[in-house]
Design a protein around this motif. Structure first.
Motif, PDB file in Angstrom:
ATOM      1  N   SER A 192       0.888  -1.165   0.000  1.00  0.00           N
ATOM      2  CA  SER A 192       0.000   0.000   0.000  1.00  0.00           C
ATOM      3  C   SER A 192       0.920   1.207   0.000  1.00  0.00           C
ATOM      4  CB  SER A 192      -0.866   0.026   1.263  1.00  0.00           C
ATOM      5  OG  SER A 192      -1.730  -1.071   1.290  1.00  0.00           O
ATOM      6  N   ILE A 193       0.716   2.110  -0.929  1.00  0.00           N
ATOM      7  CA  ILE A 193       1.575   3.290  -1.024  1.00  0.00           C
ATOM      8  C   ILE A 193       1.115   4.328  -0.005  1.00  0.00           C
ATOM      9  CG2 ILE A 193       2.402   5.127  -2.526  1.00  0.00           C
ATOM     10  CD1 ILE A 193       3.479   2.252  -3.110  1.00  0.00           C
ATOM     11  N   ARG A 194       2.045   4.713   0.844  1.00  0.00           N
ATOM     12  CA  ARG A 194       1.799   5.661   1.933  1.00  0.00           C
ATOM     13  C   ARG A 194       2.383   7.029   1.583  1.00  0.00           C
ATOM     14  NH1 ARG A 194      -1.476   2.102   4.282  1.00  0.00           N
ATOM     15  NH2 ARG A 194      -0.431   0.220   4.970  1.00  0.00           N
ATOM     16  N   THR A 195       2.040   8.008   2.385  1.00  0.00           N
ATOM     17  CA  THR A 195       2.543   9.364   2.181  1.00  0.00           C
ATOM     18  C   THR A 195       4.062   9.394   2.146  1.00  0.00           C
ATOM     19  OG1 THR A 195       0.607  10.242   3.314  1.00  0.00           O
ATOM     20  CG2 THR A 195       2.481  11.730   3.061  1.00  0.00           C
ATOM     21  N   PHE A 196       4.727   8.643   3.038  1.00  0.00           N
ATOM     22  CA  PHE A 196       6.191   8.694   3.094  1.00  0.00           C
ATOM     23  C   PHE A 196       6.868   8.088   1.869  1.00  0.00           C
ATOM     24  CE2 PHE A 196       5.295   4.626   5.176  1.00  0.00           C
ATOM     25  CZ  PHE A 196       6.265   3.781   4.665  1.00  0.00           C
ATOM     26  N   HIS A 197       6.134   7.360   1.033  1.00  0.00           N
ATOM     27  CA  HIS A 197       6.692   6.839  -0.215  1.00  0.00           C
ATOM     28  C   HIS A 197       6.745   7.914  -1.307  1.00  0.00           C
ATOM     29  CE1 HIS A 197       5.108   2.790   1.300  1.00  0.00           C
ATOM     30  NE2 HIS A 197       6.415   2.630   1.223  1.00  0.00           N
ATOM     31  N   ASP A 256       6.853  11.935  -3.088  1.00  0.00           N
ATOM     32  CA  ASP A 256       7.658  13.161  -3.055  1.00  0.00           C
ATOM     33  C   ASP A 256       6.757  14.384  -3.261  1.00  0.00           C
ATOM     34  OD1 ASP A 256       7.044  13.185  -5.782  1.00  0.00           O
ATOM     35  OD2 ASP A 256       9.052  12.544  -6.389  1.00  0.00           O
ATOM     36  N   GLY A 257       7.355  15.517  -3.518  1.00  0.00           N
ATOM     37  CA  GLY A 257       6.620  16.765  -3.692  1.00  0.00           C
ATOM     38  C   GLY A 257       5.666  16.765  -4.874  1.00  0.00           C
ATOM     39  N   PHE A 258       5.859  15.850  -5.806  1.00  0.00           N
ATOM     40  CA  PHE A 258       4.967  15.748  -6.953  1.00  0.00           C
ATOM     41  C   PHE A 258       3.793  14.806  -6.674  1.00  0.00           C
ATOM     42  CE2 PHE A 258       9.116  16.805  -8.836  1.00  0.00           C
ATOM     43  CZ  PHE A 258       8.768  18.010  -9.446  1.00  0.00           C
ATOM     44  N   GLY A 259       3.800  14.177  -5.492  1.00  0.00           N
ATOM     45  CA  GLY A 259       2.700  13.311  -5.100  1.00  0.00           C
ATOM     46  C   GLY A 259       2.798  11.885  -5.594  1.00  0.00           C
ATOM     47  N   HIS A 260       3.872  11.559  -6.307  1.00  0.00           N
ATOM     48  CA  HIS A 260       4.037  10.179  -6.764  1.00  0.00           C
ATOM     49  C   HIS A 260       5.219   9.524  -6.060  1.00  0.00           C
ATOM     50  CE1 HIS A 260       7.462  11.307  -9.264  1.00  0.00           C
ATOM     51  NE2 HIS A 260       6.727  12.270  -9.792  1.00  0.00           N
ATOM     52  N   VAL A 261       5.320   8.202  -6.181  1.00  0.00           N
ATOM     53  CA  VAL A 261       6.412   7.480  -5.535  1.00  0.00           C
ATOM     54  C   VAL A 261       7.734   7.956  -6.130  1.00  0.00           C
ATOM     55  CG1 VAL A 261       7.458   5.221  -5.095  1.00  0.00           C
ATOM     56  CG2 VAL A 261       4.969   5.479  -5.035  1.00  0.00           C
ATOM     57  N   ASN A 262       8.623   8.369  -5.246  1.00  0.00           N
ATOM     58  CA  ASN A 262       9.944   8.843  -5.641  1.00  0.00           C
ATOM     59  C   ASN A 262      10.783   7.668  -6.134  1.00  0.00           C
ATOM     60  OD1 ASN A 262      12.931   9.370  -4.736  1.00  0.00           O
ATOM     61  ND2 ASN A 262      11.972  11.375  -5.029  1.00  0.00           N
ATOM     62  N   ASN A 263      11.700   7.946  -7.081  1.00  0.00           N
ATOM     63  CA  ASN A 263      12.505   6.859  -7.643  1.00  0.00           C
ATOM     64  C   ASN A 263      13.319   6.126  -6.578  1.00  0.00           C
ATOM     65  OD1 ASN A 263      14.401   8.840  -7.215  1.00  0.00           O
ATOM     66  ND2 ASN A 263      15.085   8.958  -9.333  1.00  0.00           N
ATOM     67  N   SER A 264      13.816   6.831  -5.569  1.00  0.00           N
ATOM     68  CA  SER A 264      14.581   6.154  -4.516  1.00  0.00           C
ATOM     69  C   SER A 264      13.692   5.237  -3.686  1.00  0.00           C
ATOM     70  CB  SER A 264      15.291   7.169  -3.617  1.00  0.00           C
ATOM     71  OG  SER A 264      14.354   7.964  -2.923  1.00  0.00           O
ATOM     72  N   ARG A 265      12.448   5.605  -3.493  1.00  0.00           N
ATOM     73  CA  ARG A 265      11.503   4.743  -2.764  1.00  0.00           C
ATOM     74  C   ARG A 265      11.178   3.493  -3.572  1.00  0.00           C
ATOM     75  NH1 ARG A 265      11.091   5.396   2.660  1.00  0.00           N
ATOM     76  NH2 ARG A 265      10.917   7.592   3.129  1.00  0.00           N
ATOM     77  N   HIS A 266      11.092   3.643  -4.901  1.00  0.00           N
ATOM     78  CA  HIS A 266      10.881   2.461  -5.741  1.00  0.00           C
ATOM     79  C   HIS A 266      12.018   1.468  -5.525  1.00  0.00           C
ATOM     80  CE1 HIS A 266       7.313   2.902  -8.200  1.00  0.00           C
ATOM     81  NE2 HIS A 266       7.623   4.145  -8.500  1.00  0.00           N
ATOM     82  N   LEU A 267      13.253   1.956  -5.442  1.00  0.00           N
ATOM     83  CA  LEU A 267      14.392   1.062  -5.222  1.00  0.00           C
ATOM     84  C   LEU A 267      14.255   0.312  -3.901  1.00  0.00           C
ATOM     85  CD1 LEU A 267      17.358   3.265  -6.472  1.00  0.00           C
ATOM     86  CD2 LEU A 267      16.514   1.148  -7.501  1.00  0.00           C
ATOM     87  N   GLU A 268      13.781   0.992  -2.860  1.00  0.00           N
ATOM     88  CA  GLU A 268      13.591   0.337  -1.556  1.00  0.00           C
ATOM     89  C   GLU A 268      12.503  -0.726  -1.627  1.00  0.00           C
ATOM     90  OE1 GLU A 268      12.760   3.628   0.998  1.00  0.00           O
ATOM     91  OE2 GLU A 268      14.863   4.224   1.136  1.00  0.00           O
ATOM     92  N   LEU A 269      11.406  -0.427  -2.300  1.00  0.00           N
ATOM     93  CA  LEU A 269      10.327  -1.396  -2.436  1.00  0.00           C
ATOM     94  C   LEU A 269      10.797  -2.612  -3.232  1.00  0.00           C
ATOM     95  CD1 LEU A 269       7.404   1.092  -3.180  1.00  0.00           C
ATOM     96  CD2 LEU A 269       7.783  -0.151  -1.039  1.00  0.00           C
TER      97      LEU A 269
END
Length: 135
Positions: free
Chosen positions: A8-13, A15-28
């Motif tokens: 489930s994508i949370r707020t902390f995933h 960025d300022g554009f409201g979508h999952v940041n590329n670094s968060r994708h790497l963590e997932l």
């Protein structure tokens, strides 16, 4: 063998554009690879031998953004296995419409954790991985 991990994508995933940041994708993606390795018994096998896999190259193609509140599915599978390296493919699907949001290919090598040296993928590890390759 294709392994599935759901998030489930949370707020902390996001960025300022409201979508999952590329670094968060790497963590997932990393967490999904660990779950895959655990599910086939690879984590235990590597720990017993003081070995590890490291990523030496990665390619990610972002296709569509993933937003807060969305559900995603990450599929993970071993695509190729050479004598000293292999490739894991991961896809991120948006559960709402099953569209592929991201496609990635991770190239890895096996290392001796004591020396950090790359070593051949052989013996029981090769046998295990050969049994789960998804062509």
């Amino acid at each position: 063998m294709i392994h599935e991990t759901n998030y489930s994508i949370r707020t902390f995933h996001t960025d300022g554009f409201g979508h999952v940041n590329n670094s968060r994708h790497l963590e997932l993606l990393e967490e999904a690879r660990w779950q895959y390795a655990e599910s086939i018994g690879l984590v235990t096998m590597l720990a017993e031998r003081n070995l590890g896999f490291i990523i030496v190259d990665l390619r990610i193609r972002f296709r569509i953004p993933v937003f807060e509140g969305e559900q995603i599915k990450v599929t993970t599978c071993l695509k190729t296995l050479g004598s000293a390296s292999g490739e894991v493919e991961q896809l991120v699907y948006k559960n709402r419409d099953s569209k592929v949001a991201l496609k990635s290919l991770f190239h890895f090598v096996l290392i001796n954790r004591d020396t950090g040296d790359s070593i051949p993928i052989d013996g029981g590890i090769r046998e295990l991985l050969t049994g789960v390759i998804e062509p």
